[in-house]
Design a protein around this motif. Structure first.
Motif, PDB file in Angstrom:
ATOM      1  N   GLU A  85      19.951 -11.790 -12.232  1.00 54.40           N
ATOM      2  CA  GLU A  85      20.735 -10.433 -11.787  1.00 54.40           C
ATOM      3  C   GLU A  85      19.446  -9.244 -12.383  1.00 54.40           C
ATOM      4  O   GLU A  85      19.361  -8.469 -11.755  1.00 54.40           O
ATOM      5  N   LYS A  86      18.896  -9.566 -13.343  1.00 51.75           N
ATOM      6  CA  LYS A  86      17.902  -8.325 -14.053  1.00 51.75           C
ATOM      7  C   LYS A  86      16.518  -8.370 -13.135  1.00 51.75           C
ATOM      8  O   LYS A  86      15.957  -7.513 -13.552  1.00 51.75           O
ATOM      9  N   MET A  87      16.212  -9.254 -12.499  1.00 49.93           N
ATOM     10  CA  MET A  87      14.732  -9.108 -11.686  1.00 49.93           C
ATOM     11  C   MET A  87      14.626  -8.345 -10.454  1.00 49.93           C
ATOM     12  O   MET A  87      13.780  -7.889 -10.256  1.00 49.93           O
ATOM     13  N   PRO A  88      15.584  -8.485  -9.427  1.00 56.74           N
ATOM     14  CA  PRO A  88      15.321  -7.774  -8.218  1.00 56.74           C
ATOM     15  C   PRO A  88      15.034  -6.370  -8.215  1.00 56.74           C
ATOM     16  O   PRO A  88      14.300  -5.815  -7.526  1.00 56.74           O
ATOM     17  N   THR A  89      15.931  -5.564  -8.853  1.00 57.85           N
ATOM     18  CA  THR A  89      15.848  -4.063  -9.058  1.00 57.85           C
ATOM     19  C   THR A  89      14.600  -3.684  -9.362  1.00 57.85           C
ATOM     20  O   THR A  89      13.736  -2.938  -8.751  1.00 57.85           O
ATOM     21  N   PRO A  90      13.907  -4.221 -10.746  1.00 56.82           N
ATOM     22  CA  PRO A  90      12.451  -3.533 -11.148  1.00 56.82           C
ATOM     23  C   PRO A  90      11.237  -4.166 -10.078  1.00 56.82           C
ATOM     24  O   PRO A  90      10.436  -3.331  -9.748  1.00 56.82           O
ATOM     25  N   VAL A  91      11.591  -5.533  -9.712  1.00 54.21           N
ATOM     26  CA  VAL A  91      10.490  -5.942  -8.583  1.00 54.21           C
ATOM     27  C   VAL A  91      10.506  -5.239  -7.313  1.00 54.21           C
ATOM     28  O   VAL A  91       9.451  -4.905  -6.832  1.00 54.21           O
ATOM     29  N   GLY A  92      11.595  -4.919  -6.828  1.00 51.10           N
ATOM     30  CA  GLY A  92      11.909  -4.219  -5.758  1.00 51.10           C
ATOM     31  C   GLY A  92      11.267  -3.013  -5.831  1.00 51.10           C
ATOM     32  O   GLY A  92      10.603  -2.490  -5.003  1.00 51.10           O
ATOM     33  N   LEU A  93      11.458  -2.157  -6.924  1.00 54.32           N
ATOM     34  CA  LEU A  93      11.096  -0.714  -7.046  1.00 54.32           C
ATOM     35  C   LEU A  93       9.371  -0.840  -7.237  1.00 54.32           C
ATOM     36  O   LEU A  93       8.941   0.167  -6.751  1.00 54.32           O
ATOM     37  N   LEU A  94       8.919  -1.831  -7.767  1.00 52.47           N
ATOM     38  CA  LEU A  94       7.412  -1.840  -7.894  1.00 52.47           C
ATOM     39  C   LEU A  94       6.705  -2.043  -6.587  1.00 52.47           C
ATOM     40  O   LEU A  94       5.889  -1.646  -6.059  1.00 52.47           O
ATOM     41  N   VAL A  95       7.546  -2.804  -5.767  1.00 53.84           N
ATOM     42  CA  VAL A  95       6.795  -3.276  -4.583  1.00 53.84           C
ATOM     43  C   VAL A  95       6.920  -2.019  -3.519  1.00 53.84           C
ATOM     44  O   VAL A  95       6.282  -1.568  -2.811  1.00 53.84           O
ATOM     45  N   LEU A  96       8.295  -1.560  -3.737  1.00 51.14           N
ATOM     46  CA  LEU A  96       8.564  -0.240  -2.808  1.00 51.14           C
ATOM     47  C   LEU A  96       7.439   1.025  -3.146  1.00 51.14           C
ATOM     48  O   LEU A  96       7.067   1.545  -2.362  1.00 51.14           O
ATOM     49  N   THR A  97       7.067   1.024  -4.530  1.00 46.80           N
ATOM     50  CA  THR A  97       6.123   2.064  -4.835  1.00 46.80           C
ATOM     51  C   THR A  97       4.822   1.681  -4.322  1.00 46.80           C
ATOM     52  O   THR A  97       4.285   2.772  -3.612  1.00 46.80           O
ATOM     53  N   CYS A  98       4.453   0.479  -4.359  1.00 46.45           N
ATOM     54  CA  CYS A  98       3.159   0.021  -3.469  1.00 46.45           C
ATOM     55  C   CYS A  98       3.267   0.507  -2.018  1.00 46.45           C
ATOM     56  O   CYS A  98       2.364   1.047  -1.568  1.00 46.45           O
ATOM     57  N   GLY A  99       4.494   0.032  -1.460  1.00 42.06           N
ATOM     58  CA  GLY A  99       4.306   0.538   0.008  1.00 42.06           C
ATOM     59  C   GLY A  99       4.632   2.156   0.236  1.00 42.06           C
ATOM     60  O   GLY A  99       3.724   2.604   1.124  1.00 42.06           O
ATOM     61  N   LEU A 100       5.203   2.782  -0.582  1.00 38.51           N
ATOM     62  CA  LEU A 100       5.101   4.208  -0.471  1.00 38.51           C
ATOM     63  C   LEU A 100       3.669   4.842  -0.626  1.00 38.51           C
ATOM     64  O   LEU A 100       3.406   5.802   0.194  1.00 38.51           O
ATOM     65  N   TRP A 101       2.904   4.089  -1.664  1.00 41.27           N
ATOM     66  CA  TRP A 101       1.625   4.669  -1.912  1.00 41.27           C
ATOM     67  C   TRP A 101       0.669   4.538  -0.533  1.00 41.27           C
ATOM     68  O   TRP A 101      -0.073   5.377  -0.168  1.00 41.27           O
ATOM     69  N   LEU A 102       0.803   3.455  -0.035  1.00 41.49           N
ATOM     70  CA  LEU A 102       0.075   3.087   1.376  1.00 41.49           C
ATOM     71  C   LEU A 102       0.689   3.915   2.438  1.00 41.49           C
ATOM     72  O   LEU A 102      -0.237   4.625   3.176  1.00 41.49           O
ATOM     73  N   TRP A 103       1.835   4.333   2.527  1.00 38.75           N
ATOM     74  CA  TRP A 103       2.405   5.047   3.515  1.00 38.75           C
ATOM     75  C   TRP A 103       1.843   6.600   3.211  1.00 38.75           C
ATOM     76  O   TRP A 103       1.587   7.096   4.151  1.00 38.75           O
ATOM     77  N   ARG A 104       1.673   6.956   1.897  1.00 33.50           N
ATOM     78  CA  ARG A 104       1.091   8.106   1.787  1.00 33.50           C
ATOM     79  C   ARG A 104      -0.336   8.340   2.468  1.00 33.50           C
ATOM     80  O   ARG A 104      -0.781   9.184   2.895  1.00 33.50           O
ATOM     81  N   ASP A 105      -1.245   7.155   2.168  1.00 37.84           N
ATOM     82  CA  ASP A 105      -2.480   7.024   2.610  1.00 37.84           C
ATOM     83  C   ASP A 105      -2.486   7.244   4.217  1.00 37.84           C
ATOM     84  O   ASP A 105      -3.319   7.641   4.825  1.00 37.84           O
ATOM     85  N   GLU A 106      -1.600   6.495   4.641  1.00 38.65           N
ATOM     86  CA  GLU A 106      -1.369   6.373   6.189  1.00 38.65           C
ATOM     87  C   GLU A 106      -0.982   7.900   6.759  1.00 38.65           C
ATOM     88  O   GLU A 106      -1.427   8.090   7.817  1.00 38.65           O
ATOM     89  N   GLN A 107      -0.074   8.457   6.010  1.00 35.77           N
ATOM     90  CA  GLN A 107       0.509   9.918   6.558  1.00 35.77           C
ATOM     91  C   GLN A 107      -0.835  10.847   6.453  1.00 35.77           C
ATOM     92  O   GLN A 107      -0.760  11.820   7.427  1.00 35.77           O
ATOM     93  N   THR A 108      -1.593  10.621   5.615  1.00 32.40           N
ATOM     94  CA  THR A 108      -2.772  11.766   5.298  1.00 32.40           C
ATOM     95  C   THR A 108      -3.638  11.483   6.513  1.00 32.40           C
ATOM     96  O   THR A 108      -4.035  12.718   7.070  1.00 32.40           O
TER      97      THR A 108
END
Length: 321
Positions: free
Chosen positions: A107-130
């Motif tokens: 129960e404790k694993m999906p949320t922090p792992v998901g937020l970590l992966v989501l952060t990586c995706g948002l960072w790459l999205w930032r580069d793409e949007q630039t």
């Protein structure tokens, strides 16, 4: 991304979500006991349920509007894991899960792992949007200044490019020129259809715009022919860019003839400044068009060895001018 593929991906996410929503409570119902109504913290149920619903809404928006690719996959994976964590927290408010150690750990694993992966995706999205913002800003600036835009590719047309080339020649600064022409484009239109041909030109224009530097300029010169102005360029940069462009075009399922020139900066007399710059621009454009014709003749299967040798020698000499 095509509509059928996007619909299939959306249906897959919906199906997997519904499977988890029904299977996990069924498993808990058989493995443990539910809390009494009085023991349930309904405020936590409402807040955690709202987080789960909002997370699912974000997930469906990403799946429905984003094209396929690494960034989209990271966003979907991160949001899916986050939604799973919110859903498991919600079930924890209804079922007594302390008797299931594995579930309590899971129960404790999906949320922090998901937020970590989501952060990586948002960072790459930032580069793409630039890159996208830079391209849109460049197009908007050119359109606002000259309003000489090709309707299909949204690039500057030949007349606008001549204006920029004359201006560049007047500034007496080093620059390079690259011209590319899609091979057998007429045959491509006959085989694939005019709409697919227009789509190829639009995709190629978008790729060229995102590949170049801020100070460079790409225009649709005529038909399936594009021309690029590289400001402040040196011979190694121009030749490498030309080679990379010729190789990159292959990703679109076609090939292209690519030639380049590196004009020497000239000090133009003040009394004939504009007229000489215009004449020099016409000469450079004629040179590039001739080199394209020579290269196409050289690459043609019907060309004789003597013709290929003459075309290669002429192309090499013109690159040094």
């Amino acid at each position: 991304m095509g509509t059928p593929a996007k619909s299939l991906r959306l249906a897959s996410v919906y199906g997997l979500s519904l499977l988890i929503i029904f299977i996990v409570p069924l498993f808990l119902w058989q493995s443990t006991t539910a809390k009494t109504v009085a023991a349930v913290d309904w405020f936590d149920v409402v807040t955690e349920g709202a987080l789960f619903i909002l997370g699912m809404c974000w997930l469906m928006v990403i799946v429905s509007v984003r094209p396929s690719g690494r960034v989209t996959n990271l966003l979907i994976a991160g949001l899916s894991s986050y939604c799973l964590g919110c859903y498991l927290d919600l079930l924890d408010e209804i079922f007594i899960v302390k008797t299931i150690p594995v579930y309590n750990w899971f129960e404790k694993m999906p949320t922090p792992v998901g937020l970590l992966v989501l952060t990586c995706g948002l960072w790459l999205w930032r580069d793409e949007q630039t890159v996208v913002n830079r391209q849109l800003q460049t197009r908007e600036q050119f359109h606002r200044e000259h309003q000489l835009t090709d309707g299909l590719t949204l690039l500057n047309d030949a007349k606008a490019f001549e204006h920029h080339l004359i201006k560049q020649l007047s500034q007496n600064q080093a620059f390079g020129l690259i011209m590319l022409d899609i091979d057998n484009f007429h045959q491509y239109n006959q085989n694939q259809g005019v709409e697919e041909g227009d789509r190829l030109l639009s995709q190629l224009a978008l790729w060229l715009s995102s590949t170049l530097r801020n100070q460079d300029l790409v225009c649709r010169y005529a038909g399936d022919r594009f021309i690029i102005l590289l400001r402040g360029a040196i011979p190694p940069l121009v030749s490498v860019m030309a080679e990379q462009i010729q190789q990159g075009v292959g990703a679109f399922g076609c090939s292209a003839s690519v030639v380049w020139a590196l004009p020497s900066p000239k000090v133009l007399p003040l009394q004939t400044h504009k007229a000489q710059a215009k004449e020099e621009a016409a000469t450079l454009l004629q040179l590039l068009n001739q080199k394209i014709s020579l290269q196409k003749e050289n690459r043609s299967p019907a060309a004789t060895p003597a013709q290929a040798s003459n075309a290669q020698n002429s192309s090499t000499l013109s690159e040094l001018n």
